[in-house]
Each structure stands twice: as structure tokens, then as C-alpha cells.
Design a protein around this motif. Structure first.
Motif, PDB file in Angstrom:
ATOM      1  N   VAL A 115      -5.919  -8.823 -37.107  1.00  0.00           N
ATOM      2  CA  VAL A 115      -5.347  -9.998 -37.762  1.00  0.00           C
ATOM      3  C   VAL A 115      -4.404 -10.722 -36.804  1.00  0.00           C
ATOM      4  CG1 VAL A 115      -3.469  -8.622 -38.791  1.00  0.00           C
ATOM      5  CG2 VAL A 115      -4.065 -10.836 -39.791  1.00  0.00           C
ATOM      6  N   GLY A 116      -4.484 -12.054 -36.791  1.00  0.00           N
ATOM      7  CA  GLY A 116      -3.582 -12.898 -36.028  1.00  0.00           C
ATOM      8  C   GLY A 116      -2.856 -13.853 -36.962  1.00  0.00           C
ATOM      9  N   PHE A 117      -1.882 -14.611 -36.420  1.00  0.00           N
ATOM     10  CA  PHE A 117      -1.004 -15.416 -37.262  1.00  0.00           C
ATOM     11  C   PHE A 117      -0.714 -16.779 -36.638  1.00  0.00           C
ATOM     12  CE2 PHE A 117      -0.143 -10.932 -37.714  1.00  0.00           C
ATOM     13  CZ  PHE A 117      -0.189 -10.741 -39.083  1.00  0.00           C
ATOM     14  N   PHE A 118      -0.408 -17.763 -37.504  1.00  0.00           N
ATOM     15  CA  PHE A 118       0.034 -19.074 -37.025  1.00  0.00           C
ATOM     16  C   PHE A 118       0.973 -19.700 -38.048  1.00  0.00           C
ATOM     17  CE2 PHE A 118      -4.059 -19.438 -39.103  1.00  0.00           C
ATOM     18  CZ  PHE A 118      -4.040 -20.611 -39.847  1.00  0.00           C
ATOM     19  N   PRO A 166       4.191 -15.540 -28.273  1.00  0.00           N
ATOM     20  CA  PRO A 166       3.337 -14.359 -28.138  1.00  0.00           C
ATOM     21  C   PRO A 166       2.988 -13.723 -29.478  1.00  0.00           C
ATOM     22  CG  PRO A 166       5.589 -13.843 -27.504  1.00  0.00           C
ATOM     23  CD  PRO A 166       5.530 -15.323 -27.685  1.00  0.00           C
ATOM     24  N   TYR A 167       3.696 -14.118 -30.537  1.00  0.00           N
ATOM     25  CA  TYR A 167       3.455 -13.544 -31.863  1.00  0.00           C
ATOM     26  C   TYR A 167       2.385 -14.308 -32.642  1.00  0.00           C
ATOM     27  CZ  TYR A 167       8.002 -11.991 -30.298  1.00  0.00           C
ATOM     28  OH  TYR A 167       9.030 -11.503 -29.525  1.00  0.00           O
ATOM     29  N   GLY A 168       2.038 -15.493 -32.171  1.00  0.00           N
ATOM     30  CA  GLY A 168       1.028 -16.286 -32.842  1.00  0.00           C
ATOM     31  C   GLY A 168       1.131 -17.752 -32.455  1.00  0.00           C
ATOM     32  N   ALA A 169       0.162 -18.542 -32.884  1.00  0.00           N
ATOM     33  CA  ALA A 169       0.170 -19.976 -32.610  1.00  0.00           C
ATOM     34  C   ALA A 169       1.186 -20.667 -33.514  1.00  0.00           C
ATOM     35  CB  ALA A 169      -1.222 -20.558 -32.843  1.00  0.00           C
TER      36      ALA A 169
END
Length: 207
Positions: A115-118, A166-169
Motif C-alpha cells: 500500500v502507498g499513500f498520497f 518519502p512517505y508518499g506523493a
């Protein structure tokens, strides 16, 4: 293989990032991208409708995108999750979706899924990083695998007033929502979508 891109957006900035994330995930062969929005609270819809302002226009413009369900989360092999910032955290709407996943937690349905985040904020120091990191906490409880944004991506190292962590867009919307995501912000979001899709393929291949 399914990658779910799910987001909440009131003024359109996170929606724009979400579209870029979708475009990035679609670059990876063998990936079926599922695009979903997070349900708006009914009382907010009524309030926006009475005001008839820009927020209601944005809401109406997103009606063709289906609302995310628990079945969407369960069926996804990977996910990219987006929300604006509210006081340094995700919106209540986004948290409500996550808080509804008790059955998925009990069944271990989300374990091992990348999972990624923005996100977006009104100002440069409006809580982009705290929001992205706080979004990770409940999904770690669900057993998901966090995918960040490496500094090797073009545009990540900068001193400009724009997004990219670095934690997400991320992107900066402006105090009145007057700004739009920069080309660099959208490029990072696209790279995030592609990266999550690639990691999801790699994880699935090892199962």
C-alpha cells in the motif's frame, strides 16, 4: 492482479493526484487498476448542496467514480490510498472507511498487500508528512506492506514550495484551494502508482 486506487477529495486536488496514480499503475503490464472514491458523509452533501459552491461542483464531478466498499478492499492485491489533510491527519471520511474494516482485520484479508499513500495540504508545512505517516498506522495493524517514494525519483530532492515526500506523493492546494498540483507533483504521484503496482506484482509472484 488488481491494484485499488482509493481516495477522498473535497476540492479536487487529491482527485488530480489520484488520476496520476492510476496512470502510473496502468503502465505496469498485468495490472488491473480499480478506481474508487471514499463515501462523503450525507450531512456534508446536504450542506454543500445548500451552499451550491465549488465543493459541490467537485462532488458532482466525481459521481461517475464508484464508492469504495469492503469487497473492493478485500479483492485488491495492492492499494494506493489518498486523503487531504485535516489538522495533520487524514479526513474523517477516510478514517471512517478504515474503521469499517474490522471484518477484514479478523479474517487477515489485507495481510501482505502493498500500500502507498498520497495527500494534499493548504500550506507548505500543513501536515503532509504527519498525514501520510498517520495513514500508515491502521494499515500496519491490518498487516499491509508500506511502499514509500525513494529519493532516486526525479524531482524528489528540491527546495521549492511543492509536494513530494518519502512517505508518499503530495501537493500544496493553497489556503483557498487556488493552487493546482505541479507537473512535478503529478509525476511523483504517477511514479508512486507504478511503484506500488510493480511491488504488488513482485509480492504476488512469490506466493
Amino acid at each position: 492482479m488488481k491494484v485499488l486506487v482509493v481516495y477522498y477529495s473535497m476540492y479536487g486536488h487529491v482527485h488530480a493526484l489520484a488520476n496520476a496514480v492510476v496512470a502510473g499503475a496502468q503502465q505496469v503490464a498485468g495490472v488491473d487498476v480499480v478506481f474508487r472514491r471514499i463515501r462523503e458523509f450525507p450531512e456534508n452533501v446536504e450542506h454543500m448542496k445548500k451552499e451550491g459552491g465549488y465543493a459541490y461542483q467537485v462532488y458532482q464531478g466525481q459521481q461517475s467514480i464508484p464508492e469504495c466498499t469492503l469487497d473492493d478492499l478485500r479483492a485488491a492485491d495492492g492499494m494506493v490510498f489518498g486523503s487531504p489533510t485535516r489538522y495533520g491527519n487524514m479526513t474523517a471520511q477516510a478514517k471512517a472507511l478504515i474503521d469499517s474494516t474490522a471484518s477484514l482485520w479478523l479474517g487477515g484479508d489485507m495481510e501482505g498487500k502493498p500500500v502507498g499513500f498520497f495527500t494534499s495540504t493548504a500550506s507548505t508545512h500543513g501536515g503532509q508528512e504527519t498525514t501520510l505517516v498517520s495513514m500508515m498506522f491502521p494499515l500496519l495493524h491490518l498487516g499491509m506492506l508500506i511502499v514509500g517514494v525513494p529519493y532516486s525519483l526525479p524531482g524528489m530532492i528540491h527546495t521549492e514550495a511543492r509536494g513530494g515526500t518519502p512517505y508518499g506523493a503530495s501537493t500544496i492546494a493553497g489556503p483557498r484551494g487556488e493552487l493546482q498540483p505541479t507537473a512535478e507533483d503529478l509525476a511523483i504521484a504517477t511514479s508512486l502508482g507504478k511503484r506500488v503496482a510493480e511491488v504488488t506484482l513482485a509480492v504476488r509472484a512469490k506466493k
